[in-house]
Write a protein that holds these residues in place. Structure first.
Motif, PDB file in Angstrom:
ATOM      1  N   HIS A 103       0.843  -1.197   0.000  1.00 20.90           N
ATOM      2  CA  HIS A 103       0.000   0.000   0.000  1.00 20.90           C
ATOM      3  C   HIS A 103       0.875   1.243   0.000  1.00 20.90           C
ATOM      4  CE1 HIS A 103      -2.709   3.115   1.265  1.00 20.90           C
ATOM      5  NE2 HIS A 103      -2.198   3.175   2.479  1.00 20.90           N
ATOM      6  N   SER A 104       0.505   2.227  -0.798  1.00 20.05           N
ATOM      7  CA  SER A 104       1.307   3.455  -0.928  1.00 20.05           C
ATOM      8  C   SER A 104       0.813   4.512   0.051  1.00 20.05           C
ATOM      9  CB  SER A 104       1.241   3.981  -2.372  1.00 20.05           C
ATOM     10  OG  SER A 104      -0.107   4.112  -2.794  1.00 20.05           O
ATOM     11  N   MET A 137      -4.656   6.448  -2.292  1.00 25.69           N
ATOM     12  CA  MET A 137      -6.085   6.230  -2.556  1.00 25.69           C
ATOM     13  C   MET A 137      -6.729   5.359  -1.487  1.00 25.69           C
ATOM     14  SD  MET A 137      -5.907   5.541  -6.658  1.00 25.69           S
ATOM     15  CE  MET A 137      -4.491   4.455  -6.438  1.00 25.69           C
ATOM     16  N   SER A 138      -6.048   5.126  -0.384  1.00 19.80           N
ATOM     17  CA  SER A 138      -6.535   4.232   0.659  1.00 19.80           C
ATOM     18  C   SER A 138      -6.623   2.804   0.118  1.00 19.80           C
ATOM     19  CB  SER A 138      -7.870   4.733   1.209  1.00 19.80           C
ATOM     20  OG  SER A 138      -8.265   4.006   2.362  1.00 19.80           O
ATOM     21  N   SER A 139      -7.713   2.097   0.312  1.00 26.44           N
ATOM     22  CA  SER A 139      -7.742   0.653   0.085  1.00 26.44           C
ATOM     23  C   SER A 139      -7.397   0.195  -1.337  1.00 26.44           C
ATOM     24  CB  SER A 139      -9.094   0.076   0.509  1.00 26.44           C
ATOM     25  OG  SER A 139     -10.162   0.588  -0.260  1.00 26.44           O
ATOM     26  N   PRO A 140      -7.711   0.913  -2.416  1.00 24.06           N
ATOM     27  CA  PRO A 140      -7.343   0.403  -3.746  1.00 24.06           C
ATOM     28  C   PRO A 140      -5.850   0.455  -4.053  1.00 24.06           C
ATOM     29  CG  PRO A 140      -9.116   2.043  -3.890  1.00 24.06           C
ATOM     30  CD  PRO A 140      -8.534   2.131  -2.516  1.00 24.06           C
ATOM     31  N   SER A 141      -5.066   1.178  -3.281  1.00 22.35           N
ATOM     32  CA  SER A 141      -3.683   1.478  -3.664  1.00 22.35           C
ATOM     33  C   SER A 141      -2.857   0.225  -3.917  1.00 22.35           C
ATOM     34  CB  SER A 141      -3.014   2.337  -2.590  1.00 22.35           C
ATOM     35  OG  SER A 141      -3.645   3.591  -2.468  1.00 22.35           O
ATOM     36  N   VAL A 142      -2.936  -0.757  -3.025  1.00 23.39           N
ATOM     37  CA  VAL A 142      -2.116  -1.957  -3.172  1.00 23.39           C
ATOM     38  C   VAL A 142      -2.490  -2.720  -4.443  1.00 23.39           C
ATOM     39  CG1 VAL A 142      -3.622  -3.447  -1.761  1.00 23.39           C
ATOM     40  CG2 VAL A 142      -1.185  -3.978  -1.980  1.00 23.39           C
ATOM     41  N   MET A 143      -3.767  -2.670  -4.821  1.00 22.71           N
ATOM     42  CA  MET A 143      -4.203  -3.371  -6.026  1.00 22.71           C
ATOM     43  C   MET A 143      -3.754  -2.645  -7.297  1.00 22.71           C
ATOM     44  SD  MET A 143      -5.486  -5.942  -4.618  1.00 22.71           S
ATOM     45  CE  MET A 143      -6.231  -6.823  -5.995  1.00 22.71           C
ATOM     46  N   TRP A 154       4.612 -10.895  -2.606  1.00 20.07           N
ATOM     47  CA  TRP A 154       4.080 -10.772  -1.251  1.00 20.07           C
ATOM     48  C   TRP A 154       3.382  -9.421  -1.153  1.00 20.07           C
ATOM     49  CZ3 TRP A 154       5.033  -7.923   3.385  1.00 20.07           C
ATOM     50  CH2 TRP A 154       4.574  -8.541   4.568  1.00 20.07           C
ATOM     51  N   LEU A 155       2.068  -9.434  -0.901  1.00 15.92           N
ATOM     52  CA  LEU A 155       1.261  -8.207  -0.851  1.00 15.92           C
ATOM     53  C   LEU A 155       1.015  -7.821   0.597  1.00 15.92           C
ATOM     54  CD1 LEU A 155       0.646  -9.502  -3.693  1.00 15.92           C
ATOM     55  CD2 LEU A 155      -1.592  -8.402  -3.534  1.00 15.92           C
ATOM     56  N   THR A 156       1.061  -6.527   0.868  1.00 19.40           N
ATOM     57  CA  THR A 156       0.757  -6.065   2.214  1.00 19.40           C
ATOM     58  C   THR A 156       0.052  -4.711   2.169  1.00 19.40           C
ATOM     59  OG1 THR A 156       1.676  -5.635   4.430  1.00 19.40           O
ATOM     60  CG2 THR A 156       2.998  -4.913   2.551  1.00 19.40           C
ATOM     61  N   ALA A 157      -0.887  -4.532   3.096  1.00 16.75           N
ATOM     62  CA  ALA A 157      -1.606  -3.259   3.244  1.00 16.75           C
ATOM     63  C   ALA A 157      -1.919  -3.076   4.721  1.00 16.75           C
ATOM     64  CB  ALA A 157      -2.883  -3.250   2.405  1.00 16.75           C
ATOM     65  N   PHE A 158      -2.154  -1.848   5.132  1.00 12.50           N
ATOM     66  CA  PHE A 158      -2.241  -1.545   6.560  1.00 12.50           C
ATOM     67  C   PHE A 158      -2.986  -0.238   6.741  1.00 12.50           C
ATOM     68  CE2 PHE A 158       1.782  -0.949   4.428  1.00 12.50           C
ATOM     69  CZ  PHE A 158       1.868   0.428   4.360  1.00 12.50           C
TER      70      PHE A 158
END
Length: 341
Positions: A268-269, A299-305, A324-328
């Motif tokens: 996530h950015s 962009m909050s939740s869409p950023s990692v995608m 390896w995907l990560t968001a927080f």
């Protein structure tokens, strides 16, 4: 579960950071801010934030930072379903299936509230079957995309023949709030609007991307350091200066639980300082994450995608890779999963 397609959507209205600062500087509220607050906004927006531009779901950019609570709520109600549908239409087209073929739709969001949720509006506009399962996931903040994918995985395990769509969508411009608080002002300088859509199934073939091995950590003792609060009918982002270090510590712990060593981390950015902190604890440069931050902001939740879509587009069709995907975000919580073929 196996990836069928992934796509993204942003509003057509886009502003460079410098043009956005020009609008802010000429806004009536800006002159009422303290000198320190004005200096902070200029430093973040015109300095090295890592953001070149952001997209906004509004046709009146001059009023973007001065809407009242009712206008912000209406903006979310209008634009969240539209943007989610735009991303999903692209994903359906890429997977060569129809909306009527979807057995479930999961939407995650935190920048507004609808009841019935965004899924109801998207299902109607795309003509989904009346017996399709609709699930709205709210309140998980910037990290929500990965828990939403995990929920989709559970559905697919129960219904192996199902085709499932997962759509993180945020209208961050519907949650803009202004006062002299540094966390509020930094949020104002970072966030933009966007949506991502991915389609998944329980069956795949050799060479198809697969997702699994989910992990999570939640640390409520840090809840007050990053969360939304309701303030005079508006969503006010509460953001503490320690968030980059909190994110890095949580992500580092999750990385130790990985099933196998990845070829790249997709994150996530959250912002420049967050990415710097992550790169300090991970053995990777987060190139896609930085690129998404540059062209879209946080962009909050869409950023990692968005970062995942970019990485997949640059991956050789015949190459075996593991990501390896990560968001927080709010909670404080962090999540991870793995993708491979």
């Amino acid at each position: 579960m196996f990836l069928q397609s992934i796509a993204s959507a942003t509003p057509e209205h886009v502003l460079s950071q410098k043009d956005c600062f020009s609008l802010i500087r000429n806004s009536s509220w800006f002159s009422d801010c303290s000198p320190a607050a004005r200096m902070l906004v200029e430093k973040v927006m015109c300095g090295g934030s890592g953001i070149e531009q952001r997209h906004y779901a509004t046709d009146d950019l001059h009023r973007l930072f001065s809407l009242d609570a009712q206008q912000l709520n209406e903006s979310y109600e209008i634009h969240a379903p539209q943007l989610a549908a735009a991303a999903l239409i692209q994903a359906l087209d890429r997977s060569k299936i129809q909306a009527q073929d979807l057995d479930a739709l999961f939407v995650c969001t935190c920048t507004g509230y609808l009841c019935p949720g965004v899924t109801s509006h998207v299902a109607e506009s795309l003509g989904m079957r009346q017996d399709a399962y609709l699930c709205d996931i709210v309140g998980l903040g910037c990290g929500a995309a990965i828990p939403a994918l995990r929920a989709a995985e559970h559905f697919i395990k129960a219904h192996p023949e199902a085709k499932v769509a997962v759509v993180p969508v945020e209208i961050c411009s519907a949650a803009f709030f202004v006062n002299n608080d540094p966390g509020v002002l930094i949020s104002l300088c970072l966030f933009g609007d966007g949506a991502s859509a991915s389609i998944w199934s329980g069956h795949g073939h050799a060479g198809q991307w697969q997702l699994g091995h989910f992990t999570t950590t939640h640390r409520p003792e840090h809840r007050e350091k990053i969360r939304f609060r309701n303030d005079q009918g508006k969503l006010r982002n509460q953001l503490h200066r320690s968030v980059p270090q909190l994110a890095a510590a949580a992500v580092a712990d999750l990385y130790q639980l990985r099933h196998a060593d990845p070829d790249q981390v997709i994150a996530h950015s959250g912002g420049r300082d967050v990415i710097d902190a992550l790169e300090h604890v991970l053995p990777f440069s987060l190139d896609e994450t930085r690129e998404v931050l540059s062209r879209c902001g946080n962009m909050s939740s869409p950023s990692v995608m968005f970062a995942l879509e970019q990485r997949l587009a640059s991956t050789s069709a015949d190459a075996d890779h593991r990501y390896w995907l990560t968001a927080f975000g709010a909670g404080f919580a962090a999540h991870a999963c793995e993708m491979w073929r």
